[in-house]
Design a protein around this motif. Structure first.
Motif, mmCIF file in Angstrom:
data_model
loop_
_atom_site.group_PDB
_atom_site.id
_atom_site.type_symbol
_atom_site.label_atom_id
_atom_site.label_comp_id
_atom_site.label_asym_id
_atom_site.label_seq_id
_atom_site.Cartn_x
_atom_site.Cartn_y
_atom_site.Cartn_z
ATOM 1 N N GLY A 57 -45.562 -32.794 90.788
ATOM 2 C CA GLY A 57 -46.482 -33.259 89.971
ATOM 3 C C GLY A 57 -48.044 -32.592 89.744
ATOM 4 O O GLY A 57 -47.815 -31.261 89.891
ATOM 5 N N PHE A 58 -48.811 -32.997 89.156
ATOM 6 C CA PHE A 58 -49.893 -32.208 88.396
ATOM 7 C C PHE A 58 -50.402 -31.383 89.335
ATOM 8 O O PHE A 58 -51.000 -31.644 90.348
ATOM 9 C CB PHE A 58 -51.154 -33.396 87.896
ATOM 10 C CG PHE A 58 -52.050 -32.558 87.486
ATOM 11 C CD1 PHE A 58 -52.079 -32.273 86.055
ATOM 12 C CD2 PHE A 58 -53.377 -32.624 88.030
ATOM 13 C CE1 PHE A 58 -53.290 -31.274 85.376
ATOM 14 C CE2 PHE A 58 -54.530 -31.984 87.516
ATOM 15 C CZ PHE A 58 -54.420 -31.257 86.309
ATOM 16 N N GLY A 59 -50.654 -30.242 89.000
ATOM 17 C CA GLY A 59 -51.377 -29.059 89.727
ATOM 18 C C GLY A 59 -50.537 -28.408 90.429
ATOM 19 O O GLY A 59 -50.933 -27.395 91.077
ATOM 20 N N TRP A 60 -49.405 -28.735 91.143
ATOM 21 C CA TRP A 60 -48.537 -28.317 91.917
ATOM 22 C C TRP A 60 -47.781 -27.016 91.584
ATOM 23 O O TRP A 60 -48.111 -26.564 90.307
ATOM 24 C CB TRP A 60 -47.666 -29.107 92.668
ATOM 25 C CG TRP A 60 -48.448 -29.873 93.664
ATOM 26 C CD1 TRP A 60 -49.294 -30.989 93.392
ATOM 27 C CD2 TRP A 60 -48.669 -29.606 95.090
ATOM 28 N NE1 TRP A 60 -49.755 -31.368 94.669
ATOM 29 C CE2 TRP A 60 -49.380 -30.440 95.750
ATOM 30 C CE3 TRP A 60 -48.221 -28.336 95.879
ATOM 31 C CZ2 TRP A 60 -49.842 -30.323 97.161
ATOM 32 C CZ3 TRP A 60 -48.552 -28.409 97.101
ATOM 33 C CH2 TRP A 60 -49.188 -29.495 97.877
ATOM 34 N N SER A 61 -46.685 -26.473 92.055
ATOM 35 C CA SER A 61 -46.125 -25.363 91.695
ATOM 36 C C SER A 61 -44.726 -25.166 92.490
ATOM 37 O O SER A 61 -44.417 -26.078 93.067
ATOM 38 C CB SER A 61 -46.953 -24.121 92.072
ATOM 39 O OG SER A 61 -46.715 -23.866 93.336
ATOM 40 N N MET A 62 -43.945 -24.182 92.155
ATOM 41 C CA MET A 62 -42.729 -24.179 93.012
ATOM 42 C C MET A 62 -42.724 -24.033 94.503
ATOM 43 O O MET A 62 -41.576 -24.185 95.261
ATOM 44 C CB MET A 62 -42.014 -22.967 92.300
ATOM 45 C CG MET A 62 -42.772 -21.583 92.662
ATOM 46 S SD MET A 62 -41.783 -20.019 91.961
ATOM 47 C CE MET A 62 -43.125 -18.950 92.254
ATOM 48 N N ASP A 63 -44.019 -23.830 94.882
ATOM 49 C CA ASP A 63 -44.357 -23.793 96.489
ATOM 50 C C ASP A 63 -44.424 -25.038 97.080
ATOM 51 O O ASP A 63 -44.543 -25.038 98.234
ATOM 52 C CB ASP A 63 -45.323 -22.785 96.740
ATOM 53 C CG ASP A 63 -45.127 -21.300 96.251
ATOM 54 O OD1 ASP A 63 -43.964 -21.020 96.480
ATOM 55 O OD2 ASP A 63 -46.076 -20.616 95.798
ATOM 56 N N GLY A 64 -44.599 -26.192 96.264
ATOM 57 C CA GLY A 64 -44.682 -27.464 96.729
ATOM 58 C C GLY A 64 -43.473 -28.257 97.235
ATOM 59 O O GLY A 64 -42.401 -27.764 96.808
ATOM 60 N N TYR A 65 -43.702 -29.416 97.894
ATOM 61 C CA TYR A 65 -42.717 -30.208 97.991
ATOM 62 C C TYR A 65 -41.684 -29.801 98.969
ATOM 63 O O TYR A 65 -40.464 -30.246 99.093
ATOM 64 C CB TYR A 65 -41.965 -30.673 96.824
ATOM 65 C CG TYR A 65 -43.147 -31.709 96.056
ATOM 66 C CD1 TYR A 65 -43.232 -33.018 96.109
ATOM 67 C CD2 TYR A 65 -43.937 -30.831 94.938
ATOM 68 C CE1 TYR A 65 -44.290 -33.591 95.135
ATOM 69 C CE2 TYR A 65 -44.771 -31.685 94.342
ATOM 70 C CZ TYR A 65 -44.921 -32.887 94.464
ATOM 71 O OH TYR A 65 -45.897 -33.781 93.770
ATOM 72 N N ALA A 66 -42.063 -28.885 100.024
ATOM 73 C CA ALA A 66 -41.204 -28.288 101.012
ATOM 74 C C ALA A 66 -40.345 -29.410 101.743
ATOM 75 O O ALA A 66 -39.248 -29.340 102.034
ATOM 76 C CB ALA A 66 -41.816 -27.429 101.969
ATOM 77 N N PRO A 67 -41.049 -30.614 102.192
ATOM 78 C CA PRO A 67 -40.355 -31.530 103.018
ATOM 79 C C PRO A 67 -39.149 -31.872 102.230
ATOM 80 O O PRO A 67 -37.973 -32.402 102.873
ATOM 81 C CB PRO A 67 -41.329 -32.963 103.233
ATOM 82 C CG PRO A 67 -42.626 -31.951 102.958
ATOM 83 C CD PRO A 67 -42.419 -31.024 102.224
ATOM 84 N N LEU A 68 -39.054 -32.142 100.893
ATOM 85 C CA LEU A 68 -37.900 -32.510 100.429
ATOM 86 C C LEU A 68 -37.106 -31.218 100.024
ATOM 87 O O LEU A 68 -35.748 -31.557 100.217
ATOM 88 C CB LEU A 68 -38.220 -33.228 98.874
ATOM 89 C CG LEU A 68 -39.068 -34.640 98.921
ATOM 90 C CD1 LEU A 68 -39.406 -35.223 97.597
ATOM 91 C CD2 LEU A 68 -38.389 -35.623 99.724
#
Length: 313
Positions: A57-68
């Protein structure tokens, strides 16, 4: 050679495997202004692994969405997460000449990942020869869901109302679209003026997809209520399922990360449901003989206190 997870999908869902993760892996991107940086997460062993390309999503990066990403990788998928140009980690100012085209460059990022699978295999120790290029899915959250939807066949309407470029990709079999923005007819005046790319047509989004929406997700960009996020299901051809989560807001319980500030509706059980259902949907979409999706959907229907409801067409 068959995938080791195919024979017993329920066991695979219940028994996570060791995961390896590598970042940043750079893919050359001429004309982008900077190479495309990605994170690759994969089971530590096993071959013929299916691939998920995830758009943040907006502003995030490859380091986000770890739960998925963590869950999918621990249950058999190779997950590739590119960092788009809108990421806060890059600090590109609003007046940058690329800004009006970032929405389109996001799509290019996903296709660049698909084009660069050989480079990724060669760059990540232990990954070589383990990808199943015939089983590829896309996924995304919010703006990332819109980005991913274009590879499934969604198109952006021009100012004349005519669908624009077809950016679908035949290499992509299915997708998971989380909190996907709806039709452009319902944008606020500010959004309509500043985000002209938020005018999708789902009429040609023919690929199978699981669409996930929260029934308390009220966007400040839309004049409609939370049902705006169900438009992709309503207005697309068949082969779609809609998971509506009770009480969920835009973060859908916390999928952007563990204990992140933007999660306004933290709910680990809700996130766990998304993990299981998204995994089962993609497994069954990529492996037609897999019965995991049917079992997962049935379990939700039989739950005496369900966290959401499913519709399919």
């Amino acid at each position: 050679m068959s995938d080791s997870n195919t024979a017993n999908p329920q066991q695979a869902a219940d028994a996570p495997t060791l995961v390896m993760s590598a970042k940043p892996v750079a893919l050359p991107a001429p004309g982008r202004g900077t190479d495309l940086q990605v994170r690759v997460s994969a089971p530590a062993t096993g071959g013929h692994r299916p691939v998920i390309v995830f758009s943040h999503g907006f502003g995030w990066s490859m380091d986000g969405y770890a739960p998925l990403a963590d869950f999918w990788a621990a249950h058999g998928f190779v997950v590739v997460q590119p960092t788009h140009l809108d990421s806060r980690t890059l600090g590109i100012p609003a007046e940058d000449p690329r800004t009006p085209r970032i929405w389109r460059m996001r799509v290019d990022d996903l296709t660049r990942v698909l084009d660069g699978l050989d480079v990724l295999e060669a760059s990540v120790p232990g990954l070589g020869g383990r990808l199943d290029r015939g089983r590829v899915a896309v996924a995304g959250h919010s703006w990332g869901a819109q980005t991913a939807s274009t590879l499934l066949g969604a198109r952006v309407l021009g100012s004349d109302g005519v669908p624009g470029e077809d950016m679908s990709d035949a290499r992509v079999t299915a997708g998971v679209l989380l909190a996907l923005p709806g039709l452009g007819d319902d944008l606020t005046p500010f959004a309509a003026e500043n985000f002209p790319f938020m005018k999708p047509s789902f009429d040609t989004m023919t690929a199978p997809a699981l669409i996930v929406a929260g029934d308390r997700d009220q966007s400040h960009l839309a004049t409609r209520g939370p049902d705006w996020f169900t438009d992709a299901y309503t207005h697309s051809p068949g082969g779609k399922s809609l998971l509506t989560l009770f009480g969920a807001e835009h973060s859908l319980g916390g999928i952007p990360g563990y204990e992140v500030a933007e999660t306004t509706d933290e709910n680990p059980a809700r996130v766990a449901l998304i993990q299981r259902l998204s995994w089962a949907f993609l497994r069954s979409a990529l492996y037609p003989q897999d019965t995991g999706w049917k079992a997962a959907a049935g379990a939700l229907e039989d739950d005496p206190a369900p966290l959401g409801k499913l519709r399919s067409k």
